[in-house]
Design an enzyme around this catalytic site. Structure first.
Site, PDB file in Angstrom:
ATOM      1  N   HIS A 248     -31.174 -34.078 -26.309  1.00  0.00           N
ATOM      2  CA  HIS A 248     -30.343 -32.989 -25.761  1.00  0.00           C
ATOM      3  C   HIS A 248     -30.548 -31.687 -26.543  1.00  0.00           C
ATOM      4  O   HIS A 248     -29.591 -31.068 -27.007  1.00  0.00           O
ATOM      5  CB  HIS A 248     -28.858 -33.396 -25.764  1.00  0.00           C
ATOM      6  CG  HIS A 248     -28.090 -32.764 -24.629  1.00  0.00           C
ATOM      7  ND1 HIS A 248     -27.240 -33.469 -23.810  1.00  0.00           N
ATOM      8  CD2 HIS A 248     -28.053 -31.491 -24.170  1.00  0.00           C
ATOM      9  CE1 HIS A 248     -26.718 -32.658 -22.911  1.00  0.00           C
ATOM     10  NE2 HIS A 248     -27.185 -31.448 -23.108  1.00  0.00           N
ATOM     11  N   GLN A 249     -31.794 -31.316 -26.683  1.00  0.00           N
ATOM     12  CA  GLN A 249     -32.109 -30.098 -27.438  1.00  0.00           C
ATOM     13  C   GLN A 249     -32.594 -28.959 -26.542  1.00  0.00           C
ATOM     14  O   GLN A 249     -32.954 -27.896 -27.046  1.00  0.00           O
ATOM     15  CB  GLN A 249     -33.160 -30.393 -28.524  1.00  0.00           C
ATOM     16  CG  GLN A 249     -34.574 -30.590 -27.990  1.00  0.00           C
ATOM     17  CD  GLN A 249     -35.618 -30.717 -29.091  1.00  0.00           C
ATOM     18  OE1 GLN A 249     -35.751 -31.771 -29.698  1.00  0.00           O
ATOM     19  NE2 GLN A 249     -36.340 -29.640 -29.357  1.00  0.00           N
ATOM     20  N   ALA A 250     -32.586 -29.197 -25.223  1.00  0.00           N
ATOM     21  CA  ALA A 250     -33.147 -28.166 -24.333  1.00  0.00           C
ATOM     22  C   ALA A 250     -32.447 -26.825 -24.513  1.00  0.00           C
ATOM     23  O   ALA A 250     -33.064 -25.772 -24.436  1.00  0.00           O
ATOM     24  CB  ALA A 250     -33.056 -28.627 -22.880  1.00  0.00           C
TER      25      ALA A 250
ATOM     26  N   THR B  77     -33.633 -32.700 -17.626  1.00  0.00           N
ATOM     27  CA  THR B  77     -32.999 -31.935 -18.705  1.00  0.00           C
ATOM     28  C   THR B  77     -31.556 -31.619 -18.314  1.00  0.00           C
ATOM     29  O   THR B  77     -30.950 -30.731 -18.896  1.00  0.00           O
ATOM     30  CB  THR B  77     -33.746 -30.602 -18.956  1.00  0.00           C
ATOM     31  OG1 THR B  77     -33.812 -29.882 -17.727  1.00  0.00           O
ATOM     32  CG2 THR B  77     -35.130 -30.811 -19.523  1.00  0.00           C
ATOM     33  N   SER B  78     -31.023 -32.343 -17.315  1.00  0.00           N
ATOM     34  CA  SER B  78     -29.701 -31.966 -16.804  1.00  0.00           C
ATOM     35  C   SER B  78     -28.586 -32.846 -17.378  1.00  0.00           C
ATOM     36  O   SER B  78     -27.915 -32.450 -18.329  1.00  0.00           O
ATOM     37  CB  SER B  78     -29.722 -31.978 -15.286  1.00  0.00           C
ATOM     38  OG  SER B  78     -28.738 -31.116 -14.794  1.00  0.00           O
ATOM     39  N   ARG B  79     -28.396 -34.017 -16.822  1.00  0.00           N
ATOM     40  CA  ARG B  79     -27.432 -34.977 -17.374  1.00  0.00           C
ATOM     41  C   ARG B  79     -28.007 -36.381 -17.186  1.00  0.00           C
ATOM     42  O   ARG B  79     -28.594 -36.680 -16.135  1.00  0.00           O
ATOM     43  CB  ARG B  79     -26.072 -34.881 -16.680  1.00  0.00           C
ATOM     44  CG  ARG B  79     -25.218 -33.689 -17.111  1.00  0.00           C
ATOM     45  CD  ARG B  79     -24.749 -33.762 -18.573  1.00  0.00           C
ATOM     46  NE  ARG B  79     -23.955 -32.614 -18.969  1.00  0.00           N
ATOM     47  CZ  ARG B  79     -24.430 -31.506 -19.541  1.00  0.00           C
ATOM     48  NH1 ARG B  79     -25.724 -31.395 -19.785  1.00  0.00           N
ATOM     49  NH2 ARG B  79     -23.626 -30.520 -19.891  1.00  0.00           N
TER      50      ARG B  79
ATOM     51  N   ASP C 297     -34.419 -35.271 -21.674  1.00  0.00           N
ATOM     52  CA  ASP C 297     -33.692 -34.631 -22.784  1.00  0.00           C
ATOM     53  C   ASP C 297     -32.255 -35.130 -22.802  1.00  0.00           C
ATOM     54  O   ASP C 297     -31.495 -34.786 -23.692  1.00  0.00           O
ATOM     55  CB  ASP C 297     -33.722 -33.109 -22.582  1.00  0.00           C
ATOM     56  CG  ASP C 297     -33.063 -32.357 -23.724  1.00  0.00           C
ATOM     57  OD1 ASP C 297     -33.479 -32.586 -24.881  1.00  0.00           O
ATOM     58  OD2 ASP C 297     -32.132 -31.567 -23.480  1.00  0.00           O
TER      59      ASP C 297
ATOM     60  N   GLU D  85     -26.064 -41.406 -23.989  1.00  0.00           N
ATOM     61  CA  GLU D  85     -26.461 -40.584 -25.133  1.00  0.00           C
ATOM     62  C   GLU D  85     -25.330 -40.328 -26.126  1.00  0.00           C
ATOM     63  O   GLU D  85     -25.579 -40.059 -27.296  1.00  0.00           O
ATOM     64  CB  GLU D  85     -27.035 -39.236 -24.674  1.00  0.00           C
ATOM     65  CG  GLU D  85     -26.031 -38.296 -24.032  1.00  0.00           C
ATOM     66  CD  GLU D  85     -26.650 -36.924 -23.715  1.00  0.00           C
ATOM     67  OE1 GLU D  85     -27.701 -36.881 -23.074  1.00  0.00           O
ATOM     68  OE2 GLU D  85     -26.054 -35.912 -24.110  1.00  0.00           O
TER      69      GLU D  85
ATOM     70  N   ILE E  87     -30.745 -22.559 -13.984  1.00  0.00           N
ATOM     71  CA  ILE E  87     -31.847 -23.191 -14.715  1.00  0.00           C
ATOM     72  C   ILE E  87     -32.978 -23.570 -13.761  1.00  0.00           C
ATOM     73  O   ILE E  87     -34.150 -23.289 -14.019  1.00  0.00           O
ATOM     74  CB  ILE E  87     -31.347 -24.423 -15.513  1.00  0.00           C
ATOM     75  CG1 ILE E  87     -30.340 -23.976 -16.581  1.00  0.00           C
ATOM     76  CG2 ILE E  87     -32.520 -25.174 -16.151  1.00  0.00           C
ATOM     77  CD1 ILE E  87     -29.582 -25.100 -17.264  1.00  0.00           C
TER      78      ILE E  87
HETATM   79  P1  NAI Z   1     -25.864 -23.906 -11.918  1.00  0.00           P
HETATM   80  O1  NAI Z   1     -24.436 -24.167 -11.557  1.00  0.00           O
HETATM   81  O2  NAI Z   1     -26.336 -22.497 -12.036  1.00  0.00           O
HETATM   82  O3  NAI Z   1     -26.832 -24.638 -10.861  1.00  0.00           O
HETATM   83  C1  NAI Z   1     -26.615 -25.926 -10.380  1.00  0.00           C
HETATM   84  C2  NAI Z   1     -27.265 -25.991  -9.005  1.00  0.00           C
HETATM   85  O4  NAI Z   1     -27.144 -27.339  -8.552  1.00  0.00           O
HETATM   86  C3  NAI Z   1     -26.588 -25.087  -7.972  1.00  0.00           C
HETATM   87  O5  NAI Z   1     -27.546 -24.337  -7.273  1.00  0.00           O
HETATM   88  C4  NAI Z   1     -25.870 -26.070  -7.051  1.00  0.00           C
HETATM   89  O6  NAI Z   1     -25.769 -25.634  -5.707  1.00  0.00           O
HETATM   90  C5  NAI Z   1     -26.775 -27.278  -7.184  1.00  0.00           C
HETATM   91  N1  NAI Z   1     -26.125 -28.509  -6.759  1.00  0.00           N
HETATM   92  C6  NAI Z   1     -24.823 -28.856  -6.827  1.00  0.00           C
HETATM   93  N2  NAI Z   1     -24.622 -30.063  -6.269  1.00  0.00           N
HETATM   94  C7  NAI Z   1     -25.838 -30.483  -5.844  1.00  0.00           C
HETATM   95  C8  NAI Z   1     -26.280 -31.639  -5.169  1.00  0.00           C
HETATM   96  N3  NAI Z   1     -25.426 -32.602  -4.811  1.00  0.00           N
HETATM   97  N4  NAI Z   1     -27.590 -31.752  -4.901  1.00  0.00           N
HETATM   98  C9  NAI Z   1     -28.461 -30.772  -5.236  1.00  0.00           C
HETATM   99  N5  NAI Z   1     -28.092 -29.641  -5.866  1.00  0.00           N
HETATM  100  C10 NAI Z   1     -26.803 -29.503  -6.163  1.00  0.00           C
HETATM  101  O7  NAI Z   1     -26.095 -24.716 -13.260  1.00  0.00           O
HETATM  102  P2  NAI Z   1     -27.248 -24.505 -14.318  1.00  0.00           P
HETATM  103  O8  NAI Z   1     -26.816 -23.514 -15.338  1.00  0.00           O
HETATM  104  O9  NAI Z   1     -28.533 -24.284 -13.633  1.00  0.00           O
HETATM  105  O10 NAI Z   1     -27.262 -25.920 -15.051  1.00  0.00           O
HETATM  106  C11 NAI Z   1     -27.653 -27.089 -14.355  1.00  0.00           C
HETATM  107  C12 NAI Z   1     -27.316 -28.290 -15.206  1.00  0.00           C
HETATM  108  O11 NAI Z   1     -28.122 -28.286 -16.376  1.00  0.00           O
HETATM  109  C13 NAI Z   1     -25.879 -28.308 -15.766  1.00  0.00           C
HETATM  110  O12 NAI Z   1     -24.972 -28.859 -14.828  1.00  0.00           O
HETATM  111  C14 NAI Z   1     -26.008 -29.172 -16.973  1.00  0.00           C
HETATM  112  O13 NAI Z   1     -25.742 -30.501 -16.610  1.00  0.00           O
HETATM  113  C15 NAI Z   1     -27.481 -29.053 -17.371  1.00  0.00           C
HETATM  114  N6  NAI Z   1     -27.691 -28.406 -18.657  1.00  0.00           N
HETATM  115  C16 NAI Z   1     -28.394 -29.070 -19.627  1.00  0.00           C
HETATM  116  C17 NAI Z   1     -28.630 -28.498 -20.858  1.00  0.00           C
HETATM  117  C18 NAI Z   1     -29.431 -29.171 -21.927  1.00  0.00           C
HETATM  118  O14 NAI Z   1     -29.441 -28.709 -23.094  1.00  0.00           O
HETATM  119  N7  NAI Z   1     -30.150 -30.233 -21.641  1.00  0.00           N
HETATM  120  C19 NAI Z   1     -28.070 -27.173 -21.177  1.00  0.00           C
HETATM  121  C20 NAI Z   1     -27.392 -26.527 -20.068  1.00  0.00           C
HETATM  122  C21 NAI Z   1     -27.189 -27.154 -18.868  1.00  0.00           C
END
Ligand code: NAI
Length: 329
Positions: free
Chosen positions: A295-297, A232-234, A258, A263, A155
């Protein structure tokens, strides 16, 4: 396979039914979230299918294990709500949907930025009421601003590519650098450098013990005056109380979220006729420069298709005893 699906909304059921012909699974759809109390509903199920706010802790896992569940199929990417150790100790496998549409989430982060900046949500309401004034609607050019990105996985990397198109400078922090982004001109720095240099900070790392409250009183203190923070993460990546303090002192100029620390008691539900008891969300809603979506992203047609297809493939791989490529260990 007999699958107990928790936190089901009508759209979840619709998508599972759309793709089930090839699988012939037997679904039980529950609106309730999975937790240690509702876990009894899994009796006779092979699989539980859960989403972001289901509580799959040790207590829940003990009940579902006793009920014969052998797979926890997450229909999301993040797995911070699952006690992996407890699942392993009970011989329950955990699978997730690692990437369904990074574009969906990255594009929503951009939507939060553009809305907060150019105030289109306010303009929409004003104009509908015959108020054509521009007072207080002034924004800023994204061009040449520095955007800090924490987490450059699927992302975060997609977000970098989008925001690069606006002519922004990008500084990123990740525990592993992304070669493609380096070639695109993204520079990596320390966490502190990212906090210090960013006009806009966007969070795209997972929630874990290292990243919990990564945005807190100390990190906010080193940020630029008027910084825009996008999450938009957690939710728990941000210490909400500290963010509220940052908004009060005007250190934080804009906050777009988001996701929210508490939540699970609010999001995905229509609470418009309820008295909301969560003081922090009420305080956040009182700021003119805070934009909250629930949480609609992830919520695009393309993402829903991919989430459903991958979840059903994960369940099939488990059933056929073939490699569970999306297993979380
Ligand atoms: P991903 O696993 O592809 O990327 C996560 C990145 O964070 C990786 O490059 C990893 O090395 C890095 N990372 C891990 N620990 C770290 C740290 N301590 N400091 C800095 N970077 C660190 O995951 P993706 O698919 O990009 O998703 C990221 C997050 O987005 C998910 O964990 C989830 O929480 C959130 N998400 C939110 C959604 C929403 O609807 N709002 C939908 C999908 C995911």
């Amino acid at each position: 396979m007999k699958i107990a699906v928790f936190s089901t909304k009508s759209y979840d059921q619709e998508y599972f039914e759309k793709y089930n012909d090839a699988h012939q699974n037997n679904f039980s759809f529950y609106e309730t979230a999975l937790n240690s109390d509702t876990a009894k509903l899994t009796a006779g199920s092979d699989v539980v299918c859960v989403f972001v706010n289901d509580v799959v802790n040790k207590a829940t896992i003990e009940v579902i294990a006793a009920n014969g569940v052998k797979l926890i199929a997450l229909r999301c990417a993040g797995y911070n709500n699952v006690d992996l150790e407890a699942a392993k100790s009970k011989g329950i496998k955990v699978a997730r949907v690692p990437a369904y549409s990074p574009e969906a989430v990255a594009e929503h982060a951009l939507a939060l930025i553009l809305t907060l900046n150019r105030k289109t949500h306010k303009a929409y309401n004003r104009v509908r009421e015959g108020n054509f004034s521009l007072k207080n609607l002034i924004g800023f050019n994204l061009h040449k601003k520095t955007v800090g990105v924490i987490g450059t996985g699927q992302i975060g990397a997609t977000f970098c590519k989008i925001i690069k198109g606006f002519g922004c400078n990008i500084i990123a922090y990740d525990i592993a650098e992304n070669q493609e982004l380096l070639e695109l001109g993204v520079t990596y720095g320390s966490l502190e450098e990212v906090f210090k240099q960013s006009d806009i900070l966007s969070l795209h790392c997972p929630l874990n013990k290292h990243t919990k409250h990564i945005v807190n009183k100390t990190s906010i203190a080193v940020m630029k005056e008027g910084v825009m923070i996008i999450n938009t993460s957690r939710g728990a990546l941000i210490n909400t109380a500290d963010a509220i303090e940052g908004l009060i002192t005007k250190k934080i100029g804009y906050l777009g979220i988001d996701v929210y620390e508490q939540e699970e008691n609010l999001f995905f539900e229509d609470l418009s006729e309820h008295i909301i008891q969560d003081e922090q969300i009420l305080r956040l809603l009182s700021f003119p420069n805070v934009l909250i979506t629930s949480h609609q992203a992830y919520f695009t047609k393309e993402a829903m298709d991919q989430i459903t297809i991958t979840t059903l493939e994960n369940i099939k791989a488990f059933k056929d005893n073939t490699e569970l490529i999306n297993e979380v260990k």
